[in-house]
Design a protein around this motif. Structure first.
Motif, PDB file in Angstrom:
ATOM      1  N   THR A 197       3.784   4.623  -3.615  1.00 46.42           N
ATOM      2  CA  THR A 197       2.820   5.727  -3.517  1.00 46.42           C
ATOM      3  C   THR A 197       2.211   5.804  -2.119  1.00 46.42           C
ATOM      4  OG1 THR A 197       2.314   5.242  -5.827  1.00 46.42           O
ATOM      5  CG2 THR A 197       0.903   6.825  -4.726  1.00 46.42           C
ATOM      6  N   HIS A 198       1.823   4.652  -1.571  1.00 48.28           N
ATOM      7  CA  HIS A 198       1.205   4.648  -0.238  1.00 48.28           C
ATOM      8  C   HIS A 198       2.224   4.932   0.863  1.00 48.28           C
ATOM      9  CE1 HIS A 198       2.814   0.682  -0.900  1.00 48.28           C
ATOM     10  NE2 HIS A 198       2.554   0.282   0.331  1.00 48.28           N
ATOM     11  N   LEU A 199       3.489   4.586   0.622  1.00 54.71           N
ATOM     12  CA  LEU A 199       4.529   4.871   1.619  1.00 54.71           C
ATOM     13  C   LEU A 199       4.788   6.374   1.705  1.00 54.71           C
ATOM     14  CD1 LEU A 199       7.048   1.995   0.757  1.00 54.71           C
ATOM     15  CD2 LEU A 199       5.222   2.000   2.472  1.00 54.71           C
ATOM     16  N   VAL A 200       4.792   7.025   0.548  1.00 54.24           N
ATOM     17  CA  VAL A 200       4.912   8.489   0.521  1.00 54.24           C
ATOM     18  C   VAL A 200       3.705   9.104   1.229  1.00 54.24           C
ATOM     19  CG1 VAL A 200       5.008  10.533  -0.971  1.00 54.24           C
ATOM     20  CG2 VAL A 200       6.263   8.458  -1.614  1.00 54.24           C
ATOM     21  N   LYS A 202       1.835   7.750   3.532  1.00 55.61           N
ATOM     22  CA  LYS A 202       1.925   7.500   4.979  1.00 55.61           C
ATOM     23  C   LYS A 202       2.815   8.547   5.651  1.00 55.61           C
ATOM     24  CE  LYS A 202       3.166   3.828   8.266  1.00 55.61           C
ATOM     25  NZ  LYS A 202       3.519   2.392   8.398  1.00 55.61           N
ATOM     26  N   ALA A 203       3.948   8.843   5.014  1.00 58.58           N
ATOM     27  CA  ALA A 203       4.856   9.854   5.567  1.00 58.58           C
ATOM     28  C   ALA A 203       4.177  11.227   5.609  1.00 58.58           C
ATOM     29  CB  ALA A 203       6.140   9.906   4.743  1.00 58.58           C
ATOM     30  N   LEU A 204       3.417  11.559   4.572  1.00 51.68           N
ATOM     31  CA  LEU A 204       2.701  12.840   4.552  1.00 51.68           C
ATOM     32  C   LEU A 204       1.678  12.906   5.678  1.00 51.68           C
ATOM     33  CD1 LEU A 204       2.049  13.227   0.706  1.00 51.68           C
ATOM     34  CD2 LEU A 204       3.537  14.684   2.086  1.00 51.68           C
ATOM     35  N   ALA A 212       8.795  11.881   3.113  1.00 48.43           N
ATOM     36  CA  ALA A 212       7.890  11.684   1.971  1.00 48.43           C
ATOM     37  C   ALA A 212       8.594  12.022   0.661  1.00 48.43           C
ATOM     38  CB  ALA A 212       6.639  12.546   2.140  1.00 48.43           C
ATOM     39  N   VAL A 213       9.275  13.159   0.644  1.00 49.04           N
ATOM     40  CA  VAL A 213       9.961  13.598  -0.573  1.00 49.04           C
ATOM     41  C   VAL A 213      11.100  12.645  -0.927  1.00 49.04           C
ATOM     42  CG1 VAL A 213      11.398  15.427  -1.574  1.00 49.04           C
ATOM     43  CG2 VAL A 213       9.301  16.019  -0.335  1.00 49.04           C
ATOM     44  N   MET A 214      11.862  12.238   0.076  1.00 42.28           N
ATOM     45  CA  MET A 214      12.999  11.356  -0.194  1.00 42.28           C
ATOM     46  C   MET A 214      12.544   9.964  -0.646  1.00 42.28           C
ATOM     47  SD  MET A 214      15.593  13.208  -0.075  1.00 42.28           S
ATOM     48  CE  MET A 214      16.785  11.891  -0.353  1.00 42.28           C
ATOM     49  N   TYR A 288      -2.377   5.829   0.581  1.00 44.88           N
ATOM     50  CA  TYR A 288      -2.237   5.295   1.944  1.00 44.88           C
ATOM     51  C   TYR A 288      -3.610   4.931   2.506  1.00 44.88           C
ATOM     52  CZ  TYR A 288      -0.790   4.821   6.810  1.00 44.88           C
ATOM     53  OH  TYR A 288      -0.559   4.335   8.076  1.00 44.88           O
ATOM     54  N   GLN A 289      -4.581   5.770   2.230  1.00 41.00           N
ATOM     55  CA  GLN A 289      -5.969   5.487   2.610  1.00 41.00           C
ATOM     56  C   GLN A 289      -6.430   4.169   1.967  1.00 41.00           C
ATOM     57  OE1 GLN A 289      -9.011   7.920   0.649  1.00 41.00           O
ATOM     58  NE2 GLN A 289      -9.772   8.561   2.651  1.00 41.00           N
ATOM     59  N   ALA A 290      -6.047   3.970   0.701  1.00 38.65           N
ATOM     60  CA  ALA A 290      -6.407   2.749  -0.029  1.00 38.65           C
ATOM     61  C   ALA A 290      -5.727   1.525   0.575  1.00 38.65           C
ATOM     62  CB  ALA A 290      -6.019   2.896  -1.501  1.00 38.65           C
ATOM     63  N   TYR A 291      -4.473   1.684   0.961  1.00 36.82           N
ATOM     64  CA  TYR A 291      -3.720   0.587   1.587  1.00 36.82           C
ATOM     65  C   TYR A 291      -4.395   0.149   2.892  1.00 36.82           C
ATOM     66  CZ  TYR A 291      -0.003  -1.443   4.498  1.00 36.82           C
ATOM     67  OH  TYR A 291       0.718  -2.240   5.354  1.00 36.82           O
ATOM     68  N   ILE A 292      -4.798   1.119   3.692  1.00 43.55           N
ATOM     69  CA  ILE A 292      -5.477   0.804   4.953  1.00 43.55           C
ATOM     70  C   ILE A 292      -6.802   0.094   4.678  1.00 43.55           C
ATOM     71  CG2 ILE A 292      -6.673   1.863   6.928  1.00 43.55           C
ATOM     72  CD1 ILE A 292      -4.396   3.949   6.998  1.00 43.55           C
ATOM     73  N   PHE A 293      -7.533   0.579   3.682  1.00 42.13           N
ATOM     74  CA  PHE A 293      -8.794  -0.075   3.305  1.00 42.13           C
ATOM     75  C   PHE A 293      -8.545  -1.532   2.909  1.00 42.13           C
ATOM     76  CE2 PHE A 293     -11.828  -1.553   0.183  1.00 42.13           C
ATOM     77  CZ  PHE A 293     -13.056  -1.187   0.714  1.00 42.13           C
ATOM     78  N   ASN A 294      -7.523  -1.751   2.082  1.00 40.02           N
ATOM     79  CA  ASN A 294      -7.214  -3.116   1.645  1.00 40.02           C
ATOM     80  C   ASN A 294      -6.915  -4.029   2.828  1.00 40.02           C
ATOM     81  OD1 ASN A 294      -7.550  -2.420  -1.022  1.00 40.02           O
ATOM     82  ND2 ASN A 294      -5.398  -2.590  -1.596  1.00 40.02           N
TER      83      ASN A 294
END
Length: 457
Positions: A197-200, A202-204, A212-214, A288-294
């Protein structure tokens, strides 16, 4: 204490406690993970209600029917979609206060616009029940959520009961001294079985919409169903959307929505992504925002900085009388105010806060600010990038989030033999967390799982 590789991929790089964990498995049965939602007005959605009681559900305007939704092994958004379909209403007319665990039994409030209490009798869906309560004055949203009450059974524990008691006590002493656990975003925020989810997202954020779609469609996971994995691998190799539409299992509903669009418009990745419900679209940049926070919170802890006290340059936020942190009422700690602020933190009136990345959010100052800048440099992303060109509706302004998750009403009910697993023990525990905090983050401190997936996370 060694952190599992999966957790590091989610930005969770550290434990807050040094005590040994108890091991074990959660979600052995769905009944082992029970969640009951609590609204700010005190209304609690109960899984087994003795009598239906609710506050503020007598609005004279009979527009938003307030119900309790009890579900077993359903994702929240898919349950909402199934209910809306049976009632013949748009999913946009259904309001929720929060997403609940899928592999669990959960009770939560929902509002449904434009139906009567009698209409709810039309809903006949396996493992879903709806109890109408009355009419609410507005569409339900996270604004009305106070938190969640959990009752968790941890099974298949190899430790003796004496050892179990000692380890539990040791972990709890550390948590009590800290005042809670790090307020990491939990495993389910990213997808434990397929953490993309966070990788998608990040691409967005970086404007790479095709990527992101792929990633969403075709990045396989070794832990998902073999049929799904094979279909994704084939699409990754061939980029043949028509063939993928034939191969992808019907259970991959959201992927198939995108594939139908791409089968007709193979280069329109923005349009394809927009086939997803808006609530689901937003989850990706938020992840992705959550991943950065973590990552930022992990680095603060690893640097030896406290999360239950403030340093000069830190943000702090006020705690409302309800117990909820109020991110709109904040201060930046200075040398002049640090003593006063830390006294307020000690008295339960304030909390240390860390920014969630966004195009309007400013970094902390001091050492904490340097940590935040370093993480964004590692990610090769700027705060301005969260204003997503091409997807303005997914842009994130940023905000502040408490660094510490406070635990209320923690109780160990049982430490007994596990009837489902011979020669093993189980622990039954319950606790309450405020909105935005994750039960799995407390459980990982208690269990210290070597393999979060096998442990049921």
């Amino acid at each position: 204490m060694r952190v599992p590789r999966l957790e590091k991929k989610l930005g969770i790089e550290v434990y807050a406690t040094r005590s040994l964990g108890i091991g074990g498995v959660i979600r052995f049965f769905p009944e082992d993970f029970m969640v009951e939602e609590i609204l700010v007005n005190g209304s609690k959605a109960e899984i087994f209600p003795t009598e239906i009681q609710v506050r503020d559900a007598s609005s004279p305007i009979k527009r938003h029917l307030l119900c309790v939704l009890v579900k077993r092994n359903w994702e929240t958004l898919q349950a909402v979609r199934a209910i809306a379909r049976q009632l013949g209403v748009s999913v946009r007319h259904v309001g929720i206060a929060g997403l609940k665990d899928a592999t669990a039994i959960t009770a939560q409030h929902i509002t449904i616009e434009g139906i009567t209490m009698e209409d709810t009798r039309k809903v006949h869906i396996n493992d879903i029940k709806i109890h109408p309560l009355g009419y609410f004055h507005a569409k339900l949203s996270p604004y009305y959520l106070l938190g969640n009450s959990f009752k968790i059974t941890i099974r298949r524990i190899s430790r003796s009961r004496t050892d179990l008691q000692e380890r539990i006590s040791s972990v709890l002493r550390e948590i009590q001294a800290l005042g809670g656990v790090p307020n990491f975003f939990g495993h389910q925020r990213f997808g434990t079985m397929r953490p993309i989810t966070h990788l998608v997202g990040k691409a967005l954020v970086k404007g790479k919409f095709q990527k992101a779609v792929m990633l969403f469609l075709a990045k396989p996971s070794p832990t998902e169903h073999p049929e799904s994995r094979k279909a994704r691998e084939e699409l990754w190799k061939t980029q043949d959307f028509k063939k993928a539409l034939e191969m992808f299992p019907k259970s991959l509903h959201y992927e198939r929505l995108i594939l139908r669009h791409l089968a007709k418009n193979p280069s329109d990745f923005v349009g394809a992504f927009r086939r997803l419900p808006l609530k689901l679209q937003r989850l990706f940049p938020q992840a992705y925002q959550a991943y950065i926070f973590n990552k930022i919170l992990s680095r603060r802890i690893m640097k030896g900085l406290p999360i239950n006290k403030a340093e000069v340059g830190d943000y702090v936020i006020e705690i409302e009388p309800s117990g909820l942190p109020n991110a709109l009422r904040y201060k930046v700690v200075s040398r002049d105010t640090i003593s006063e602020v830390n006294k307020a933190i000690e008295n339960g009136k304030m909390l240390l806060a860390i920014p969630l990345a966004g195009f309007k959010q400013k970094f902390s100052q001091g050492i904490q600010g340097e940590i935040e800048k370093n993480v964004l440099e590692e990610e090769k992303v700027s705060l301005e990038k969260f204003k997503i060109k091409g997807f303005p509706e997914l842009s994130l302004k940023g905000e502040l989030r408490a660094a510490l998750a406070r635990i209320k009403e923690f109780f160990i009910h049982e430490v007994t033999s596990d009837e489902a697993n011979p020669r093993k023990n189980k622990v039954v525990t319950s606790f309450m967390l405020y909105r935005g905090s994750y039960a799995t983050i407390l459980l990982r401190e208690l269990m210290k799982p070597r393999n979060p997936i096998k442990a049921g996370f």
